[in-house]
Scaffold this active site. Sequence first.
Site, PDB file in Angstrom:
ATOM      1  N   HIS A 170      -3.271   4.350  -3.376  1.00  0.00           N
ATOM      2  CA  HIS A 170      -2.852   5.776  -3.392  1.00  0.00           C
ATOM      3  C   HIS A 170      -2.450   6.138  -4.653  1.00  0.00           C
ATOM      4  O   HIS A 170      -1.442   5.523  -5.548  1.00  0.00           O
ATOM      5  CB  HIS A 170      -1.538   5.816  -2.460  1.00  0.00           C
ATOM      6  CG  HIS A 170      -0.867   7.060  -1.945  1.00  0.00           C
ATOM      7  ND1 HIS A 170      -1.587   7.867  -1.077  1.00  0.00           N
ATOM      8  CD2 HIS A 170      -0.110   7.832  -2.801  1.00  0.00           C
ATOM      9  CE1 HIS A 170      -1.008   9.063  -1.061  1.00  0.00           C
ATOM     10  NE2 HIS A 170      -0.126   9.056  -2.168  1.00  0.00           N
ATOM     11  N   CYS A 171      -3.006   7.393  -4.992  1.00  0.00           N
ATOM     12  CA  CYS A 171      -2.721   8.256  -6.158  1.00  0.00           C
ATOM     13  C   CYS A 171      -1.909   9.147  -6.246  1.00  0.00           C
ATOM     14  O   CYS A 171      -2.330  10.372  -5.671  1.00  0.00           O
ATOM     15  CB  CYS A 171      -4.197   8.222  -6.968  1.00  0.00           C
ATOM     16  SG  CYS A 171      -4.332   9.044  -8.606  1.00  0.00           S
ATOM     17  N   PRO A 172      -0.935   9.106  -6.911  1.00  0.00           N
ATOM     18  CA  PRO A 172       0.211  10.212  -6.730  1.00  0.00           C
ATOM     19  C   PRO A 172      -0.548  11.573  -7.353  1.00  0.00           C
ATOM     20  O   PRO A 172      -0.123  12.769  -7.027  1.00  0.00           O
ATOM     21  CB  PRO A 172       1.303  10.113  -7.403  1.00  0.00           C
ATOM     22  CG  PRO A 172       1.127   8.875  -8.077  1.00  0.00           C
ATOM     23  CD  PRO A 172      -0.210   8.296  -7.515  1.00  0.00           C
ATOM     24  N   GLY A 176      -3.218  11.612  -2.817  1.00  0.00           N
ATOM     25  CA  GLY A 176      -4.118  11.056  -1.615  1.00  0.00           C
ATOM     26  C   GLY A 176      -4.508   9.544  -2.209  1.00  0.00           C
ATOM     27  O   GLY A 176      -4.117   9.089  -3.254  1.00  0.00           O
TER      28      GLY A 176
END
Length: 342
Positions: A170-172, A176
């Site tokens: 999950h990539c801030p 998403g």
Amino acid sequence: MANPPSPFVKAITGLILQFVVYGLLVYTWYIYVFRICVALLIQSEYPNIPAGAVLITFATIFVFMASICYTRIIYSDPGHPEQMPNLQAVESGTYQESQSLLPRYFYSPSLFDKTTMSNRPLQDAPMLPALSISEPNGMPRFCNICQCVKPDRTHHCSDCNLCVLKMDHHCPWINGCVGHRNYKFFFLFVSYTGLYGLWGLCSAIPLVVIAMRDHNVTLDPQWIVFLVIAFVFGMTVCGFSLAHGQYILVNRTTIESLSTRPDHVRVDFDTSGHNYEVVNTSLHDRFWNVGKMDNWKSVMGEHPIGWFLPVYYPVGEGKIFPFNDLSYHKILDQAKQQNDMI
Ligand SMILES: [Zn+2]
Ligand SMILES: [Zn+2]
């Protein structure tokens, strides 16, 4: 477990982060082009227009490509498994997929079509033993929140509150998940951003030093801003890009690299759905590593020109991945041994 953020909070956070990412790229590009290259090379006492043009051209290409890749990531869905139409049957372990009682997603070399990365219809080829990652008791991996059977390599993201196909992380920064369908864009984004940082850092430092030391040019505070951001892009993001390049070459996601729990593989010997064994694997087993070039193409695409461009989604739906031959036969031998002992 913490509740995932509301859709409204998620949308606002996403907008702020997008503003920050695009803002950093555009602002640093402005400093580099106008305050460094134009001011110190093109309009200096001893102008060097060709060198200035080359530096500006490459930096602009990197920033442009990074921006396009970032846009592609945030507007590309990583991919999600579909909900089960017959939940009760899944829970009772008796659900039936068209012609067989096999798990919903499985890998069998004779049925697997590499060109589509999916299975051919069962009647088209004899089924060799079929492999699928399962629960320790052989039941399919099921997500109660999404109400879906999880294909191999799918994980539930607690931030997005969704199951994601071939989830990487999950990539801030994109607010998403990075998964099956947007991983290539993510890798290109960090690669172009890292290259931009390195390019900017390596060219700006000598220009600034020479200008201040030899030509008594006064320090522009925005040079410092650029050098700090370029350092972060050049070192941190470039390192990130190299790590992901390595992951692609060995066909492993970030989650799989950090996993401390070995998988259980269910081996179905026929299509009855009852004649199967569950094999405990080891953390050192790397099922998905099918050779460097095939691993690379499975993410970046077939055509070398496309490797550098944020175009083309990977082949296949991201629900079935081929086991390498070594792992397939090792797991199969183990399953046969277990079966013979009964
Ligand atoms: Zn889920
Ligand atoms: Zn997520």
